[in-house]
Scaffold this motif. Structure first.
Motif, PDB file in Angstrom:
ATOM      1  N   GLU A 109       5.017   0.639  -4.870  1.00 48.02           N
ATOM      2  CA  GLU A 109       4.495   0.676  -6.229  1.00 48.02           C
ATOM      3  C   GLU A 109       5.534   1.229  -7.197  1.00 48.02           C
ATOM      4  O   GLU A 109       5.723   0.714  -8.304  1.00 48.02           O
ATOM      5  CB  GLU A 109       3.221   1.517  -6.276  1.00 48.02           C
ATOM      6  CG  GLU A 109       2.591   1.605  -7.657  1.00 48.02           C
ATOM      7  CD  GLU A 109       1.342   2.468  -7.679  1.00 48.02           C
ATOM      8  OE1 GLU A 109       0.826   2.723  -8.781  1.00 48.02           O
ATOM      9  OE2 GLU A 109       0.888   2.901  -6.593  1.00 48.02           O
ATOM     10  N   SER A 110       6.244   2.276  -6.768  1.00 45.69           N
ATOM     11  CA  SER A 110       7.246   2.894  -7.628  1.00 45.69           C
ATOM     12  C   SER A 110       8.399   1.933  -7.911  1.00 45.69           C
ATOM     13  O   SER A 110       8.864   1.818  -9.057  1.00 45.69           O
ATOM     14  CB  SER A 110       7.770   4.170  -6.957  1.00 45.69           C
ATOM     15  OG  SER A 110       8.770   4.779  -7.737  1.00 45.69           O
ATOM     16  N   LEU A 111       8.849   1.227  -6.885  1.00 46.62           N
ATOM     17  CA  LEU A 111       9.955   0.289  -7.065  1.00 46.62           C
ATOM     18  C   LEU A 111       9.554  -0.880  -7.963  1.00 46.62           C
ATOM     19  O   LEU A 111      10.338  -1.322  -8.815  1.00 46.62           O
ATOM     20  CB  LEU A 111      10.444  -0.220  -5.706  1.00 46.62           C
ATOM     21  CG  LEU A 111      11.588  -1.229  -5.729  1.00 46.62           C
ATOM     22  CD1 LEU A 111      12.804  -0.682  -6.464  1.00 46.62           C
ATOM     23  CD2 LEU A 111      11.970  -1.640  -4.302  1.00 46.62           C
ATOM     24  N   GLN A 112       8.347  -1.369  -7.805  1.00 46.38           N
ATOM     25  CA  GLN A 112       7.896  -2.479  -8.643  1.00 46.38           C
ATOM     26  C   GLN A 112       7.850  -2.085 -10.122  1.00 46.38           C
ATOM     27  O   GLN A 112       8.204  -2.878 -11.002  1.00 46.38           O
ATOM     28  CB  GLN A 112       6.530  -2.976  -8.157  1.00 46.38           C
ATOM     29  CG  GLN A 112       6.606  -3.734  -6.828  1.00 46.38           C
ATOM     30  CD  GLN A 112       5.245  -4.109  -6.278  1.00 46.38           C
ATOM     31  OE1 GLN A 112       4.258  -3.377  -6.462  1.00 46.38           O
ATOM     32  NE2 GLN A 112       5.175  -5.236  -5.580  1.00 46.38           N
ATOM     33  N   LYS A 113       7.454  -0.873 -10.416  1.00 46.96           N
ATOM     34  CA  LYS A 113       7.463  -0.397 -11.796  1.00 46.96           C
ATOM     35  C   LYS A 113       8.879  -0.331 -12.348  1.00 46.96           C
ATOM     36  O   LYS A 113       9.146  -0.705 -13.493  1.00 46.96           O
ATOM     37  CB  LYS A 113       6.793   0.979 -11.886  1.00 46.96           C
ATOM     38  CG  LYS A 113       5.284   0.966 -11.702  1.00 46.96           C
ATOM     39  CD  LYS A 113       4.707   2.372 -11.818  1.00 46.96           C
ATOM     40  CE  LYS A 113       3.189   2.362 -11.655  1.00 46.96           C
ATOM     41  NZ  LYS A 113       2.622   3.736 -11.719  1.00 46.96           N
ATOM     42  N   LYS A 114       9.799   0.156 -11.520  1.00 45.77           N
ATOM     43  CA  LYS A 114      11.187   0.257 -11.965  1.00 45.77           C
ATOM     44  C   LYS A 114      11.789  -1.130 -12.179  1.00 45.77           C
ATOM     45  O   LYS A 114      12.564  -1.342 -13.133  1.00 45.77           O
ATOM     46  CB  LYS A 114      12.015   1.048 -10.952  1.00 45.77           C
ATOM     47  CG  LYS A 114      13.476   1.231 -11.337  1.00 45.77           C
ATOM     48  CD  LYS A 114      13.664   1.910 -12.674  1.00 45.77           C
ATOM     49  CE  LYS A 114      13.248   3.364 -12.640  1.00 45.77           C
ATOM     50  NZ  LYS A 114      13.600   4.057 -13.909  1.00 45.77           N
ATOM     51  N   LEU A 115      11.454  -2.085 -11.336  1.00 44.83           N
ATOM     52  CA  LEU A 115      11.949  -3.451 -11.511  1.00 44.83           C
ATOM     53  C   LEU A 115      11.527  -4.012 -12.872  1.00 44.83           C
ATOM     54  O   LEU A 115      12.335  -4.626 -13.585  1.00 44.83           O
ATOM     55  CB  LEU A 115      11.430  -4.354 -10.397  1.00 44.83           C
ATOM     56  CG  LEU A 115      12.108  -4.230  -9.029  1.00 44.83           C
ATOM     57  CD1 LEU A 115      11.311  -4.976  -7.968  1.00 44.83           C
ATOM     58  CD2 LEU A 115      13.533  -4.769  -9.097  1.00 44.83           C
ATOM     59  N   GLY A 146       0.777  -1.229   0.000  1.00 43.55           N
ATOM     60  CA  GLY A 146       0.000   0.000   0.000  1.00 43.55           C
ATOM     61  C   GLY A 146       0.803   1.271   0.000  1.00 43.55           C
ATOM     62  O   GLY A 146       0.234   2.364  -0.154  1.00 43.55           O
ATOM     63  N   THR A 147       2.147   1.173   0.146  1.00 41.67           N
ATOM     64  CA  THR A 147       2.966   2.386   0.170  1.00 41.67           C
ATOM     65  C   THR A 147       3.320   2.818  -1.248  1.00 41.67           C
ATOM     66  O   THR A 147       3.426   1.996  -2.168  1.00 41.67           O
ATOM     67  CB  THR A 147       4.266   2.164   0.965  1.00 41.67           C
ATOM     68  OG1 THR A 147       4.995   1.077   0.376  1.00 41.67           O
ATOM     69  CG2 THR A 147       3.965   1.845   2.418  1.00 41.67           C
ATOM     70  N   ALA A 148       3.525   4.120  -1.397  1.00 37.57           N
ATOM     71  CA  ALA A 148       3.884   4.649  -2.712  1.00 37.57           C
ATOM     72  C   ALA A 148       5.246   4.144  -3.167  1.00 37.57           C
ATOM     73  O   ALA A 148       5.453   3.884  -4.362  1.00 37.57           O
ATOM     74  CB  ALA A 148       3.872   6.183  -2.661  1.00 37.57           C
ATOM     75  N   GLU A 149       6.202   3.998  -2.214  1.00 33.10           N
ATOM     76  CA  GLU A 149       7.534   3.551  -2.608  1.00 33.10           C
ATOM     77  C   GLU A 149       7.520   2.114  -3.136  1.00 33.10           C
ATOM     78  O   GLU A 149       8.311   1.748  -4.000  1.00 33.10           O
ATOM     79  CB  GLU A 149       8.526   3.674  -1.447  1.00 33.10           C
ATOM     80  CG  GLU A 149       8.275   2.763  -0.250  1.00 33.10           C
ATOM     81  CD  GLU A 149       7.635   3.489   0.912  1.00 33.10           C
ATOM     82  OE1 GLU A 149       7.757   2.998   2.054  1.00 33.10           O
ATOM     83  OE2 GLU A 149       7.028   4.546   0.683  1.00 33.10           O
TER      84      GLU A 149
END
Length: 542
Positions: free
Chosen positions: A26-32, A21-24
């Motif tokens: 979601e952001s990291l998963q997109k970058k991965l 649920g944290t923004a970080e």
């Protein structure tokens, strides 16, 4: 500019949780997904220019998906290493004369770039290339590396402010010069923070550097080099060459202007470097500084007064985080029979069997794979040896599978002989041995454990009996360079627990403190006499 600047006061970078649920998260998963979807040319960078090497190709893969190629590096040739050395020499004069404020600004900006726009990139590259979970990457390639950059600038300022006393009519000064030549930084696979610290610490002090990352860390190293250049690092200050290092040994180690070596890696490699320097000592213009950290056989010693649940968590986290591939990872525990047989064995065994190793992009996993086929084979060979060993019983684990990635199961072994190789040899994997002793033998066990292994990196004592803590802490004074009381022997923080060990663990120059930075300067004492004498005779001659 006429001003005595003060650098920003460093503070440890807060650790992000990446909880659901944290923004970080979601952001990291997109970058991965983005990083995994491309294949890069992992080139060298010499004098600020990217260069595709001419040596043999090296495929950099995801250890947990060994068929997935992240990028291709190339083995540096002798001529390419020679070019990197020449670039470091050419940049040396301008860099050492660059005002400290301007040098510091480069690395402070790099810290901010990592903390902000490149956090996901460096964390994601570390996860994919080194098979780290989000939590392990965050404390490494983000927080620890940011801390190294910020605090090292602060340590450098403190060193420069250390000045001698002056008497009346005299002004004494200390000029903290860079070393006489270039520094060679050789960095390991397991920590992106170390890969960043080893070349940048000497550079902060005005040295120029030839940097050779481990091929299995080259994916994240590639992005780190890009960040340093974007931060304003001048051409030639840090020159990155790729590969396994044969050309580095042939060229850089024997160059007359080699001024220092900053190393983290295996004991065998460090001894080779030191021997090569010794064999060539008459050919150098100055005596090279050698700073190295090489590994450990790290321990927990539990006293009968230890708190069982706290001890169990420390054992499991200490041994199995990042698949045991930390220099500080727990690999041997000495356990009183009353605790072990009184329920602690079942607690530790249950926790260990709950651990899951798999694809680090699946955030539910506790860990990933070991780094490569060589590490995998080493662990499999150990399992083969102890399978018929009547002094060692595998309680859980003891198996491995490389069909998809280099996976080694978290392994817990109970051994009856405290001199067994399980208590002396470094395996660098998720392998944890326990020796159970009679409660009354605590002091004997402490003395034996203190000296049985050739290393002295990290260790921990668990106890609530203050007399036992005081006695054991003194007895274990030379058993570990980082010593913990009621905590796991991993997780040192910059400026809080400066890191390093002695004996077979290295030179103990304490990364994360001023003690490391001071190795990269060659001080000059300056005395200015405002009113020199005019008569050669002394008063007693009257």
């Amino acid at each position: 500019m006429d001003a005595l600047f003060t650098v920003p006061t460093p503070e440890n970078e807060p650790v992000k949780s990446y909880a659901p649920g944290t923004a970080e998260r979601e952001s990291l998963q997109k970058k991965l997904a983005e990083l995994a979807g491309t294949q890069l040319e992992l080139d060298m960078n010499i004098s600020g220019e990217w260069r595709t090497g001419t040596g043999a190709e090296i495929k950099v893969v995801q250890p947990h998906k060994r068929a997935h190629v992240l990028g291709v590096a190339r083995e540096a040739t002798d001529s390419e290493v020679a070019d990197a050395v020449a670039a470091a020499k050419a940049a040396r004069r301008d860099w050492q004369r660059t005002p400290f404020a301007d040098r510091a600004a480069v690395f402070l900006r790099a810290a901010e770039l990592i903390a902000g726009p490149y956090r996901d990139t460096l964390n994601g590259a570390t996860m994919l290339g080194q098979s780290k979970t989000a939590a392990q990457a965050e404390i490494d390639s983000a927080c620890e590396l940011i801390d190294f950059l910020r605090f090292n600038v602060g340590f450098a300022e403190g060193i420069y402010r250390m000045q001698p006393q002056s008497s009346r009519g005299v002004w004494n000064r200390m000029d903290h010069r860079p070393l006489d030549g270039f520094v060679l930084a050789i960095t390991p696979f397991n920590f992106t923070a170390i890969s960043g610290n080893l070349p940048t610490a000497p550079a902060i002090m005005g040295n120029t550097v030839v940097w050779k990352p481990s091929p299995t860390q080259q994916f994240a190293a590639h992005f780190l080099m890009r960040i340093l250049l974007e931060a304003g690092l001048p051409p030639g200050v840090i020159n990155m060459v790729t590969g396994y290092g044969e050309a580095v040994s042939n060229v850089a180690l024997r160059d007359p202007d080699l001024a220092g070596i900053h190393f983290t890696g295996s004991t065998k490699t460090f001894q080779h470097l030191w021997k090569t320097v010794g064999d060539n000592i008459t050919g150098y213009h100055a005596y090279p500084r050698i700073v190295g950290e090489t590994g450990g056989k790290d321990f927990i010693i539990a006293h009968p007064s230890a708190q069982p649940q706290q001890l169990a968590v420390a054992m499991v986290r200490g041994a199995y985080e990042y698949q045991g591939q930390k220099c500080s990872a727990l690999s041997r525990t000495y356990m009183p029979a009353s605790l072990w047989r009184g329920g602690l064995k079942d607690i530790v065994l249950g926790m260990t069997e709950e651990l899951t190793y798999g694809d680090v992009a699946d955030f539910s996993n506790f860990g990933g794979a070991v780094i490569d086929d060589r590490a995998f084979a080493k662990h499999v060979a150990l399992f083969d040896r102890i399978r018929s060993d009547d002094k060692a019983t595998v309680l859980t684990g003891g198996s491995a599978d490389d069909s998809e990635g280099y996976f080694v199961k978290p392994t817990l072994i109970e051994a009856t002989d405290p001199t067994h190789e399980l208590f002396t040899e470094e395996y660098f994997g998720p392998i944890h041995a326990v020796y159970v002793y009679d409660d009354g033998d605590f002091e004997t066990v402490v003395k034996q454990a203190s000296d049985i292994a050739p290393y002295a990196l990290t260790g921990a004592l668990f106890a609530t009996d203050r007399r036992a803590i005081a006695w054991a802490s003194e007895e274990l004074r030379y058993a570990a360079g980082n010593y913990y009381i009621n905590d796991k022997p991993t997780g040192a923080v910059v400026n809080q627990q400066p890191f390093g060990g002695s004996k077979g663990s290295g030179t103990n120059d304490k990364a994360g403190s001023w003690q490391n930075l001071v190795r990269w300067v060659s001080p000059r004492s300056i005395k200015e006499n405002f009113v020199p004498p005019t008569d050669y005779r002394y008063p007693h001659q009257g």
